[in-house]
Write a protein that holds these residues in place. Structure first.
Motif, mmCIF file in Angstrom:
data_model
loop_
_atom_site.group_PDB
_atom_site.id
_atom_site.type_symbol
_atom_site.label_atom_id
_atom_site.label_comp_id
_atom_site.label_asym_id
_atom_site.label_seq_id
_atom_site.Cartn_x
_atom_site.Cartn_y
_atom_site.Cartn_z
ATOM 1 N N ARG A 297 28.493 27.475 -77.980
ATOM 2 C CA ARG A 297 27.972 26.425 -77.095
ATOM 3 C C ARG A 297 26.599 26.805 -76.549
ATOM 4 N N ASN B 159 28.117 27.402 -67.960
ATOM 5 C CA ASN B 159 28.085 27.369 -66.491
ATOM 6 C C ASN B 159 27.690 28.738 -65.964
ATOM 7 N N GLN C 233 30.851 30.314 -69.141
ATOM 8 C CA GLN C 233 31.819 29.487 -69.861
ATOM 9 C C GLN C 233 31.156 28.172 -70.278
ATOM 10 N N THR D 19 31.626 21.966 -68.634
ATOM 11 C CA THR D 19 32.583 20.869 -68.788
ATOM 12 C C THR D 19 31.926 19.553 -68.391
ATOM 13 N N ARG D 20 32.609 18.449 -68.660
ATOM 14 C CA ARG D 20 32.068 17.145 -68.252
ATOM 15 C C ARG D 20 31.995 17.056 -66.736
#
Length: 152
Positions: A36, A40, A44, A47-48
């Motif tokens: 990815r 964050n 990690q 996320t949305r």
């Protein structure tokens, strides 16, 4: 272009400007292609919910310069909606916009076309029967019909 994951982890291609690709390559660094790009603060995948928080935070900061934003709902979905509307206004084919957004049905994409009153007004102006010439067609002399057409 770049592959992105859509709803249900379905991959689709998204065209990007060359400058955007350069920035993404810088951001990704030496990561493998399957890794990815957006992470964050804990490293990690973003996320949305994290994306939604970032958009809200920047919208709040921007309200200082643009106070009218305080009355607007700014979210990733509203950005997606505006992008689709701008693409349609710029002349993009609705089927292309459908594919770009990942919609299975044109009915879903038609919502973006339906809500664009500016484009509707421009189309109606192109058909203005009173612009520059006098018509002799019988139907043009029907006041009720003409009132109905102007109300569209």
């Amino acid at each position: 272009s770049v592959h992105i994951l859509g709803k249900g982890s379905k991959r689709r291609q998204c065209p990007l400007w060359p400058d955007t690709m350069l920035e993404l390559h810088k951001l990704a660094g030496q990561r493998q292609p399957q890794e990815r790009v957006f992470l964050n603060r804990c490293g990690q995948p973003l996320t949305r919910f994290g994306i939604h928080a970032i958009v809200e935070r920047h919208a709040l900061k921007t309200q200082v310069a643009i106070p009218s934003l305080a009355t607007k709902r700014v979210s990733p979905h509203s950005i997606r909606h505006s992008t689709a509307t701008h693409l349609l206004r710029a002349g993009a084919d609705i089927n292309t916009v459908r594919a770009w957004l990942g919609h299975a049905s044109l009915d879903t994409t038609n919502v973006y076309a339906e809500t664009d009153l500016e484009t509707k007004a421009q189309a109606l102006a192109k058909c203005d029967i009173t612009a520059g010439h006098k018509t002799t067609r019988r139907w043009a002399n029907d006041p009720e019909l003409m009132a109905f057409l102007r109300s569209l």
